[in-house]
Design a protein around this motif. Structure first.
Motif, PDB file in Angstrom:
ATOM      1  N   ILE A  53      50.164 -30.586  24.715  1.00  0.00           N
ATOM      2  CA  ILE A  53      48.957 -29.805  24.423  1.00  0.00           C
ATOM      3  C   ILE A  53      47.919 -30.001  25.529  1.00  0.00           C
ATOM      4  CG2 ILE A  53      46.983 -29.620  22.836  1.00  0.00           C
ATOM      5  CD1 ILE A  53      48.971 -30.107  20.561  1.00  0.00           C
ATOM      6  N   PHE A  54      47.775 -31.214  25.998  1.00  0.00           N
ATOM      7  CA  PHE A  54      46.826 -31.488  27.077  1.00  0.00           C
ATOM      8  C   PHE A  54      47.205 -30.724  28.345  1.00  0.00           C
ATOM      9  CE2 PHE A  54      45.722 -33.964  30.865  1.00  0.00           C
ATOM     10  CZ  PHE A  54      44.340 -33.891  30.773  1.00  0.00           C
ATOM     11  N   VAL A  55      48.484 -30.751  28.708  1.00  0.00           N
ATOM     12  CA  VAL A  55      48.928 -30.069  29.926  1.00  0.00           C
ATOM     13  C   VAL A  55      48.727 -28.562  29.811  1.00  0.00           C
ATOM     14  CG1 VAL A  55      50.978 -29.510  31.312  1.00  0.00           C
ATOM     15  CG2 VAL A  55      50.535 -31.874  30.643  1.00  0.00           C
ATOM     16  N   VAL A  56      49.067 -27.990  28.663  1.00  0.00           N
ATOM     17  CA  VAL A  56      48.918 -26.547  28.477  1.00  0.00           C
ATOM     18  C   VAL A  56      47.442 -26.147  28.541  1.00  0.00           C
ATOM     19  CG1 VAL A  56      49.160 -24.677  26.784  1.00  0.00           C
ATOM     20  CG2 VAL A  56      51.069 -26.211  27.233  1.00  0.00           C
ATOM     21  N   SER A  57      46.569 -26.875  27.865  1.00  0.00           N
ATOM     22  CA  SER A  57      45.148 -26.513  27.875  1.00  0.00           C
ATOM     23  C   SER A  57      44.539 -26.718  29.264  1.00  0.00           C
ATOM     24  CB  SER A  57      44.376 -27.297  26.820  1.00  0.00           C
ATOM     25  OG  SER A  57      44.463 -28.676  27.062  1.00  0.00           O
ATOM     26  N   ALA A  58      44.919 -27.766  29.966  1.00  0.00           N
ATOM     27  CA  ALA A  58      44.404 -27.987  31.319  1.00  0.00           C
ATOM     28  C   ALA A  58      44.854 -26.869  32.249  1.00  0.00           C
ATOM     29  CB  ALA A  58      44.865 -29.343  31.846  1.00  0.00           C
ATOM     30  N   THR A  59      46.101 -26.453  32.138  1.00  0.00           N
ATOM     31  CA  THR A  59      46.613 -25.361  32.958  1.00  0.00           C
ATOM     32  C   THR A  59      45.855 -24.075  32.664  1.00  0.00           C
ATOM     33  OG1 THR A  59      48.802 -26.386  32.957  1.00  0.00           O
ATOM     34  CG2 THR A  59      48.678 -24.059  33.587  1.00  0.00           C
ATOM     35  N   TYR A  60      45.602 -23.816  31.411  1.00  0.00           N
ATOM     36  CA  TYR A  60      44.866 -22.603  31.021  1.00  0.00           C
ATOM     37  C   TYR A  60      43.468 -22.608  31.638  1.00  0.00           C
ATOM     38  CZ  TYR A  60      42.129 -19.389  28.222  1.00  0.00           C
ATOM     39  OH  TYR A  60      41.273 -18.396  27.822  1.00  0.00           O
ATOM     40  N   PHE A  61      42.754 -23.710  31.504  1.00  0.00           N
ATOM     41  CA  PHE A  61      41.392 -23.769  32.021  1.00  0.00           C
ATOM     42  C   PHE A  61      41.360 -23.672  33.544  1.00  0.00           C
ATOM     43  CE2 PHE A  61      40.410 -25.846  27.859  1.00  0.00           C
ATOM     44  CZ  PHE A  61      39.546 -24.849  27.421  1.00  0.00           C
ATOM     45  N   VAL A  62      42.302 -24.307  34.217  1.00  0.00           N
ATOM     46  CA  VAL A  62      42.325 -24.249  35.678  1.00  0.00           C
ATOM     47  C   VAL A  62      42.614 -22.829  36.143  1.00  0.00           C
ATOM     48  CG1 VAL A  62      43.631 -24.984  37.717  1.00  0.00           C
ATOM     49  CG2 VAL A  62      42.876 -26.671  36.038  1.00  0.00           C
ATOM     50  N   THR A  63      43.610 -22.185  35.570  1.00  0.00           N
ATOM     51  CA  THR A  63      43.936 -20.817  35.986  1.00  0.00           C
ATOM     52  C   THR A  63      42.826 -19.848  35.611  1.00  0.00           C
ATOM     53  OG1 THR A  63      45.192 -20.426  33.958  1.00  0.00           O
ATOM     54  CG2 THR A  63      46.427 -21.130  35.911  1.00  0.00           C
TER      55      THR A  63
END
Length: 176
Positions: A53-63
């Protein structure tokens, strides 16, 4: 079998009514049942799920932050200098006509409302043309349609002015 139970109950009735169940034995049975139900997913599963969940949310915010699209408003002058000049001339003429209409427009304009409605519809169509031009910058047919919008707007405004003058003339002849 039913007879055996009835017979047992009749014989042991007095003893069964007096006896109390053992509290500790009952609670031990409940605890063991809860522990069996509690065993489900291993502890490492929850750690992996949290990491995912952390990786997915971080990827979303960065992109999302890095790919913010800048809204670019495209004018006809961006397509062609000639089209830009035509647009500015027609836009200026339409604005002058609109100011003239606003000055002469009677307060009760119910008879002229259909022409004002046409102008509103024409403005809505122009907005779609502008969106199309923003999506495809070098689109000659859309640019020509936008120029046609201004020409139609000027014609409608001229017609509106004629209708206003016609109403004024009609009111003057009636009052005489």
């Amino acid at each position: 079998m039913k007879e055996n139970i009835e017979k047992y109950l009749k014989e042991k009735r007095l003893k069964l009514d007096v006896e109390e169940p053992e509290q500790d034995l009952i609670w031990e049975g409940i605890r063991s049942g809860l522990q069996q139900q509690k065993k489900g997913l291993p502890e490492w599963f929850w750690k992996v799920a949290a990491l995912f969940i952390f990786v997915v949310s971080a990827t979303y915010f960065v992109t999302n932050e890095t790919s913010k699209k800048q809204i670019v408003v495209v004018n006809l002058s961006d397509v062609s200098k000639e089209l830009g000049e035509q647009e500015s001339q027609l836009k200026h003429l339409a604005n002058l006509k609109w100011e003239e209409v606003q000055q002469q427009l009677p307060e009760k304009n119910t008879e002229l409302q259909f022409l004002l409605d046409e102008l509103n519809e024409l403005d809505a169509i122009y907005d779609t043309y502008r969106q199309d031009l923003n999506q495809t910058i070098n689109n000659e047919p859309v640019a020509r349609a936008m120029l046609d919008y201004y020409e139609k707007k000027v014609r409608i405004l001229n017609r509106l002015l004629l209708e206003i003058e016609k109403q004024k003339y009609h009111e003057e002849t009636i009052t005489l």
